[in-house]
Scaffold this motif. Structure first.
Motif, PDB file in Angstrom:
ATOM      1  N   MET A  36       0.846  -1.172   0.000  1.00 15.10           N
ATOM      2  CA  MET A  36       0.000   0.000   0.000  1.00 15.10           C
ATOM      3  C   MET A  36       0.893   1.238   0.000  1.00 15.10           C
ATOM      4  O   MET A  36       1.775   1.370   0.836  1.00 15.10           O
ATOM      5  N   PRO A  37       0.679   2.165  -0.945  1.00 11.75           N
ATOM      6  CA  PRO A  37       1.531   3.350  -0.994  1.00 11.75           C
ATOM      7  C   PRO A  37       1.315   4.251   0.215  1.00 11.75           C
ATOM      8  O   PRO A  37       0.202   4.386   0.704  1.00 11.75           O
ATOM      9  N   ILE A  38       2.387   4.835   0.667  1.00 15.26           N
ATOM     10  CA  ILE A  38       2.315   5.800   1.765  1.00 15.26           C
ATOM     11  C   ILE A  38       2.170   7.183   1.147  1.00 15.26           C
ATOM     12  O   ILE A  38       2.983   7.579   0.310  1.00 15.26           O
ATOM     13  N   PRO A  39       1.131   7.959   1.528  1.00 13.54           N
ATOM     14  CA  PRO A  39       0.960   9.296   0.955  1.00 13.54           C
ATOM     15  C   PRO A  39       2.161  10.184   1.245  1.00 13.54           C
ATOM     16  O   PRO A  39       2.748  10.124   2.317  1.00 13.54           O
ATOM     17  N   THR A  40       2.535  10.986   0.279  1.00 14.02           N
ATOM     18  CA  THR A  40       3.624  11.949   0.444  1.00 14.02           C
ATOM     19  C   THR A  40       3.014  13.334   0.584  1.00 14.02           C
ATOM     20  O   THR A  40       1.796  13.489   0.574  1.00 14.02           O
ATOM     21  N   ALA A  41       3.870  14.333   0.660  1.00 14.00           N
ATOM     22  CA  ALA A  41       3.379  15.709   0.773  1.00 14.00           C
ATOM     23  C   ALA A  41       2.561  16.103  -0.450  1.00 14.00           C
ATOM     24  O   ALA A  41       1.746  17.005  -0.381  1.00 14.00           O
ATOM     25  N   ASP A  42       2.781  15.430  -1.573  1.00 16.70           N
ATOM     26  CA  ASP A  42       2.033  15.725  -2.793  1.00 16.70           C
ATOM     27  C   ASP A  42       0.725  14.949  -2.871  1.00 16.70           C
ATOM     28  O   ASP A  42      -0.007  15.066  -3.841  1.00 16.70           O
ATOM     29  N   SER A  43       0.444  14.126  -1.885  1.00 14.97           N
ATOM     30  CA  SER A  43      -0.781  13.338  -1.848  1.00 14.97           C
ATOM     31  C   SER A  43      -1.728  13.914  -0.809  1.00 14.97           C
ATOM     32  O   SER A  43      -1.309  14.261   0.292  1.00 14.97           O
ATOM     33  N   ILE A  44      -2.986  14.001  -1.187  1.00 13.52           N
ATOM     34  CA  ILE A  44      -3.986  14.588  -0.301  1.00 13.52           C
ATOM     35  C   ILE A  44      -5.186  13.666  -0.259  1.00 13.52           C
ATOM     36  O   ILE A  44      -5.655  13.195  -1.298  1.00 13.52           O
ATOM     37  N   PHE A  45      -5.703  13.403   0.945  1.00  8.97           N
ATOM     38  CA  PHE A  45      -6.880  12.549   1.104  1.00  8.97           C
ATOM     39  C   PHE A  45      -8.116  13.423   1.247  1.00  8.97           C
ATOM     40  O   PHE A  45      -8.169  14.300   2.113  1.00  8.97           O
ATOM     41  N   ALA A  46      -9.096  13.198   0.392  1.00  3.99           N
ATOM     42  CA  ALA A  46     -10.351  13.961   0.436  1.00  3.99           C
ATOM     43  C   ALA A  46     -11.414  13.114   1.133  1.00  3.99           C
ATOM     44  O   ALA A  46     -11.700  11.996   0.700  1.00  3.99           O
ATOM     45  N   ASP A  47     -12.001  13.654   2.194  1.00  2.26           N
ATOM     46  CA  ASP A  47     -12.994  12.898   2.954  1.00  2.26           C
ATOM     47  C   ASP A  47     -14.418  13.250   2.533  1.00  2.26           C
ATOM     48  O   ASP A  47     -14.646  14.104   1.679  1.00  2.26           O
ATOM     49  N   THR A  48     -15.362  12.590   3.160  1.00  4.76           N
ATOM     50  CA  THR A  48     -16.777  12.743   2.823  1.00  4.76           C
ATOM     51  C   THR A  48     -17.233  14.191   2.922  1.00  4.76           C
ATOM     52  O   THR A  48     -17.950  14.687   2.042  1.00  4.76           O
ATOM     53  N   ASN A  49     -16.863  14.876   3.992  1.00  2.07           N
ATOM     54  CA  ASN A  49     -17.307  16.258   4.183  1.00  2.07           C
ATOM     55  C   ASN A  49     -16.898  17.153   3.018  1.00  2.07           C
ATOM     56  O   ASN A  49     -17.676  18.009   2.588  1.00  2.07           O
ATOM     57  N   LEU A  50     -15.700  16.966   2.526  1.00  3.50           N
ATOM     58  CA  LEU A  50     -15.228  17.777   1.404  1.00  3.50           C
ATOM     59  C   LEU A  50     -16.083  17.525   0.167  1.00  3.50           C
ATOM     60  O   LEU A  50     -16.541  18.465  -0.481  1.00  3.50           O
ATOM     61  N   TRP A  51     -16.324  16.256  -0.158  1.00  4.48           N
ATOM     62  CA  TRP A  51     -17.110  15.928  -1.356  1.00  4.48           C
ATOM     63  C   TRP A  51     -18.548  16.419  -1.238  1.00  4.48           C
ATOM     64  O   TRP A  51     -19.112  16.951  -2.197  1.00  4.48           O
ATOM     65  N   VAL A  52     -19.168  16.253  -0.064  1.00  5.32           N
ATOM     66  CA  VAL A  52     -20.553  16.707   0.115  1.00  5.32           C
ATOM     67  C   VAL A  52     -20.629  18.219   0.008  1.00  5.32           C
ATOM     68  O   VAL A  52     -21.476  18.762  -0.714  1.00  5.32           O
ATOM     69  N   ASN A  53     -19.763  18.918   0.702  1.00  2.00           N
ATOM     70  CA  ASN A  53     -19.794  20.385   0.649  1.00  2.00           C
ATOM     71  C   ASN A  53     -19.520  20.906  -0.759  1.00  2.00           C
ATOM     72  O   ASN A  53     -20.118  21.899  -1.178  1.00  2.00           O
ATOM     73  N   ALA A  54     -18.653  20.242  -1.505  1.00  2.00           N
ATOM     74  CA  ALA A  54     -18.377  20.669  -2.873  1.00  2.00           C
ATOM     75  C   ALA A  54     -19.564  20.387  -3.797  1.00  2.00           C
ATOM     76  O   ALA A  54     -19.808  21.136  -4.745  1.00  2.00           O
ATOM     77  N   ALA A  55     -20.318  19.349  -3.509  1.00  2.00           N
ATOM     78  CA  ALA A  55     -21.421  18.936  -4.386  1.00  2.00           C
ATOM     79  C   ALA A  55     -22.702  19.726  -4.174  1.00  2.00           C
ATOM     80  O   ALA A  55     -23.543  19.797  -5.072  1.00  2.00           O
ATOM     81  N   VAL A  56     -22.857  20.325  -2.997  1.00  4.11           N
ATOM     82  CA  VAL A  56     -24.133  20.973  -2.648  1.00  4.11           C
ATOM     83  C   VAL A  56     -23.928  22.487  -2.550  1.00  4.11           C
ATOM     84  O   VAL A  56     -23.324  22.966  -1.584  1.00  4.11           O
ATOM     85  N   PRO A  57     -24.440  23.240  -3.524  1.00  5.86           N
ATOM     86  CA  PRO A  57     -24.248  24.701  -3.509  1.00  5.86           C
ATOM     87  C   PRO A  57     -24.780  25.385  -2.251  1.00  5.86           C
ATOM     88  O   PRO A  57     -24.261  26.430  -1.867  1.00  5.86           O
TER      89      PRO A  57
END
Length: 108
Positions: free
Chosen positions: A1-22
């Motif tokens: 399993m790759p280890i995230p680096t500084a160039d890797s960002i994990f997007a969680d549920t809250n981010l996706w929901v807030n981005a999807a709902v104006p």
């Protein structure tokens, strides 16, 4: 399993929901954050995608939760296509157990 680096960002549920709902309280911030994250490797997980589907199909304080199911499924597919998806399965669970066994780790 790759280890995230500084160039890797994990997007969680809250981010996706807030981005999807104006009408979400943090919509503008979420959209801006996703824009900034575009330069790196964006990660999410199957669990996050499942949570996104669950949240988007039920009423919230900031929206009715009645968007057409086809639109919600299309958005979930878009999320999956924009990200590297961290799989969850026996290997991941085994690695988690090994990490937890190393020290006194607790959830909040």
């Amino acid at each position: 399993m790759p280890i995230p680096t500084a160039d890797s960002i994990f997007a969680d549920t809250n981010l996706w929901v807030n981005a999807a709902v104006p009408t979400a309280p943090s919509h503008a911030r979420a959209v801006a954050a996703l824009g900034r994250m575009a330069a790196g490797t964006l990660w999410t997980s199957r669990q996050v995608i499942r949570e996104f589907l669950a949240v988007m199909t039920r009423p919230q304080t900031f929206f009715a939760g009645n968007a057409p199911l086809a639109d919600i499924l299309n958005r979930a597919h878009t999320i999956e296509s924009q990200c590297r998806v961290a799989e969850d399965g026996p290997d991941v669970a085994q690695q988690l157990n090994a990490l937890l066994a190393v020290g006194d780790t607790r959830g909040k």
